[in-house]
Design a protein around this motif. Structure first.
Motif, PDB file in Angstrom:
ATOM      1  N   LYS A 142       0.810  -1.221   0.000  1.00 55.96           N
ATOM      2  CA  LYS A 142       0.000   0.000   0.000  1.00 55.96           C
ATOM      3  C   LYS A 142       0.845   1.273   0.000  1.00 55.96           C
ATOM      4  O   LYS A 142       0.415   2.303  -0.519  1.00 55.96           O
ATOM      5  N   PHE A 143       2.021   1.206   0.615  1.00 54.23           N
ATOM      6  CA  PHE A 143       2.832   2.405   0.800  1.00 54.23           C
ATOM      7  C   PHE A 143       4.268   2.156   0.370  1.00 54.23           C
ATOM      8  O   PHE A 143       4.704   1.019   0.201  1.00 54.23           O
ATOM      9  N   LYS A 144       5.001   3.267   0.231  1.00 50.68           N
ATOM     10  CA  LYS A 144       6.432   3.167  -0.036  1.00 50.68           C
ATOM     11  C   LYS A 144       7.156   4.330   0.644  1.00 50.68           C
ATOM     12  O   LYS A 144       6.594   5.415   0.830  1.00 50.68           O
ATOM     13  N   VAL A 145       8.391   4.060   1.037  1.00 50.51           N
ATOM     14  CA  VAL A 145       9.253   5.116   1.553  1.00 50.51           C
ATOM     15  C   VAL A 145       9.933   5.756   0.349  1.00 50.51           C
ATOM     16  O   VAL A 145      10.485   5.054  -0.514  1.00 50.51           O
ATOM     17  N   VAL A 146       9.882   7.087   0.257  1.00 52.13           N
ATOM     18  CA  VAL A 146      10.412   7.782  -0.915  1.00 52.13           C
ATOM     19  C   VAL A 146      11.895   7.464  -1.134  1.00 52.13           C
ATOM     20  O   VAL A 146      12.349   7.267  -2.261  1.00 52.13           O
ATOM     21  N   GLY A 147      12.657   7.411  -0.042  1.00 54.65           N
ATOM     22  CA  GLY A 147      14.060   7.016  -0.165  1.00 54.65           C
ATOM     23  C   GLY A 147      15.027   8.153  -0.395  1.00 54.65           C
ATOM     24  O   GLY A 147      16.137   7.965  -0.892  1.00 54.65           O
ATOM     25  N   LYS A 148      14.625   9.365  -0.030  1.00 58.92           N
ATOM     26  CA  LYS A 148      15.517  10.526  -0.140  1.00 58.92           C
ATOM     27  C   LYS A 148      15.617  11.170   1.236  1.00 58.92           C
ATOM     28  O   LYS A 148      14.858  12.075   1.582  1.00 58.92           O
ATOM     29  N   THR A 149      16.550  10.692   2.038  1.00 59.59           N
ATOM     30  CA  THR A 149      16.660  11.190   3.408  1.00 59.59           C
ATOM     31  C   THR A 149      17.243  12.598   3.428  1.00 59.59           C
ATOM     32  O   THR A 149      18.027  12.978   2.560  1.00 59.59           O
ATOM     33  N   PHE A 150      16.847  13.369   4.447  1.00 61.93           N
ATOM     34  CA  PHE A 150      17.335  14.735   4.556  1.00 61.93           C
ATOM     35  C   PHE A 150      17.703  15.077   6.003  1.00 61.93           C
ATOM     36  O   PHE A 150      17.572  16.202   6.467  1.00 61.93           O
ATOM     37  N   SER A 151      18.194  14.054   6.722  1.00 64.06           N
ATOM     38  CA  SER A 151      18.808  14.257   8.034  1.00 64.06           C
ATOM     39  C   SER A 151      19.590  12.989   8.352  1.00 64.06           C
ATOM     40  O   SER A 151      19.506  12.000   7.619  1.00 64.06           O
ATOM     41  N   GLU A 152      20.358  13.028   9.412  1.00 61.40           N
ATOM     42  CA  GLU A 152      21.101  11.836   9.848  1.00 61.40           C
ATOM     43  C   GLU A 152      20.805  11.584  11.318  1.00 61.40           C
ATOM     44  O   GLU A 152      21.070  12.442  12.156  1.00 61.40           O
ATOM     45  N   GLU A 153      20.217  10.416  11.606  1.00 57.40           N
ATOM     46  CA  GLU A 153      19.849  10.039  12.971  1.00 57.40           C
ATOM     47  C   GLU A 153      20.633   8.794  13.351  1.00 57.40           C
ATOM     48  O   GLU A 153      20.426   7.719  12.802  1.00 57.40           O
ATOM     49  N   ARG A 154      21.559   8.937  14.295  1.00 56.44           N
ATOM     50  CA  ARG A 154      22.438   7.840  14.707  1.00 56.44           C
ATOM     51  C   ARG A 154      21.845   7.173  15.954  1.00 56.44           C
ATOM     52  O   ARG A 154      21.937   7.715  17.050  1.00 56.44           O
ATOM     53  N   TYR A 155      21.253   6.001  15.779  1.00 53.37           N
ATOM     54  CA  TYR A 155      20.617   5.310  16.898  1.00 53.37           C
ATOM     55  C   TYR A 155      21.674   4.673  17.801  1.00 53.37           C
ATOM     56  O   TYR A 155      22.452   3.816  17.366  1.00 53.37           O
ATOM     57  N   GLY A 156      21.675   5.098  19.062  1.00 55.63           N
ATOM     58  CA  GLY A 156      22.631   4.566  20.022  1.00 55.63           C
ATOM     59  C   GLY A 156      21.961   3.768  21.123  1.00 55.63           C
ATOM     60  O   GLY A 156      20.733   3.764  21.252  1.00 55.63           O
ATOM     61  N   VAL A 157      22.774   3.092  21.918  1.00 47.72           N
ATOM     62  CA  VAL A 157      22.296   2.343  23.084  1.00 47.72           C
ATOM     63  C   VAL A 157      22.476   3.226  24.306  1.00 47.72           C
ATOM     64  O   VAL A 157      23.600   3.587  24.663  1.00 47.72           O
ATOM     65  N   GLY A 158      21.378   3.612  24.929  1.00 51.95           N
ATOM     66  CA  GLY A 158      21.445   4.462  26.101  1.00 51.95           C
ATOM     67  C   GLY A 158      21.931   3.695  27.322  1.00 51.95           C
ATOM     68  O   GLY A 158      21.475   2.580  27.595  1.00 51.95           O
ATOM     69  N   ILE A 159      22.876   4.292  28.046  1.00 57.63           N
ATOM     70  CA  ILE A 159      23.490   3.679  29.228  1.00 57.63           C
ATOM     71  C   ILE A 159      23.604   4.759  30.294  1.00 57.63           C
ATOM     72  O   ILE A 159      23.758   5.951  29.971  1.00 57.63           O
TER      73      ILE A 159
END
Length: 280
Positions: free
Chosen positions: A210-227
């Motif tokens: 039904k849907f699609k991700v456009v695939g043109k990112t315009f930010s950078e989100e670095r997922y980390g492990v919170g400690i």
């Protein structure tokens, strides 16, 4: 008489020992780790990343958490998953309610003042979700005059208006699931947030095709492990586990299993991450 006294003394020692053990186990579990169990914070409402249905937790964050916990010496049945909404993550770590957090937790300088981070274990980026047959929305700059949805309190939709499309019409709901329902109904034209979150919704069985991700990112989100702030020893152990997961190919398997159905393509220069932040 002497035998009865010895027996009584033995019973007292046994009770005292049992009491110490019970207290130790309770502290280990309640403080987020160090005992028989480890308490890990995850999201409960993000398909493909951290979703709880019944008693089962699923998603990429969950699978990475299980792998890391195993490397730290905790079998899967020794993990307790605790819901960690974005606004509560720092407090959960500071108060010792969780040992680690895997919850689309972007590493930022401001957050580093309050918590320590291992990772990143994934680098995401802001993107757009549209209907599968949509051809006119190819990036944020093509949203002028369109209706764009994000959640209340999020800055992602406003970022699009400020930087890319001045005449975009912003719509807010109290959850991304409602945005996706509105997209399916034609009430809006696109949804914006991290590409991984969007892909998770697109990959759900009820939404496939039904849907699609456009695939043109315009930010950078670095997922980390919170400690917990300053826990360098745990941070280094987590980084070692993450490197092993990437090198073994298990990271790619987990990504494909959770987000592959959405057709999401990540930047191969950034994913899977090969370098991890130094533990402070």
């Amino acid at each position: 008489m002497r035998q009865r006294k010895i027996a009584a003394l033995g019973a007292i020692v046994a009770l005292a020992t049992a009491g110490l053990t019970a207290c130790g186990d309770e502290g280990g579990t309640g403080s987020g780790g160090g005992g028989d169990k480890i308490v890990i914070g995850v999201k409960f409402d993000q398909p493909g990343l951290g979703l709880k249905e019944g008693a089962k937790n699923t998603g990429l964050d969950v699978d990475v958490a299980k792998y890391v916990a195993k490397e730290l010496g905790f079998a899967e049945d020794k993990i307790e998953f605790k819901e960690s909404p974005s606004a509560q993550r720092e407090d959960l770590l500071a108060n010792g309610q969780v040992k680690l957090i895997f919850a689309t937790y972007s590493i930022t300088d401001a957050r580093k003042e309050k918590v320590s981070f291992a990772g990143p274990y994934l680098v995401a980026g802001q993107d757009l979700l549209v209907k599968a047959d949509n051809t006119d929305i190819t990036g944020p700059e093509t949203l002028n005059g369109k209706k764009l949805c994000s959640v209340t309190g999020s800055t992602s939709a406003q970022k699009v208006k400020d930087k890319f499309a001045k005449t975009v019409q912003l719509q807010e709901y109290d959850g991304y699931a409602k945005c996706v329902v509105a997209l399916a109904a034609g009430a809006i034209d696109a949804v914006t947030t991290d590409n991984t979150i969007l892909a998770g919704f697109a990959a759900q069985a009820a939404n496939q095709g039904k849907f699609k991700v456009v695939g043109k990112t315009f930010s950078e989100e670095r997922y980390g492990v919170g400690i917990k702030k300053g826990d360098k020893e745990t941070c280094e152990k987590v980084n070692t586990a993450l490197k092993k997961m990437v090198d073994s190919g298990d990271w790619q398997k987990a990504f494909d299993a959770n987000l592959g159905a959405a057709g999401l393509t990540l930047d191969p220069a950034l994913n899977p991450p090969k370098a991890f932040d130094a533990c402070a």
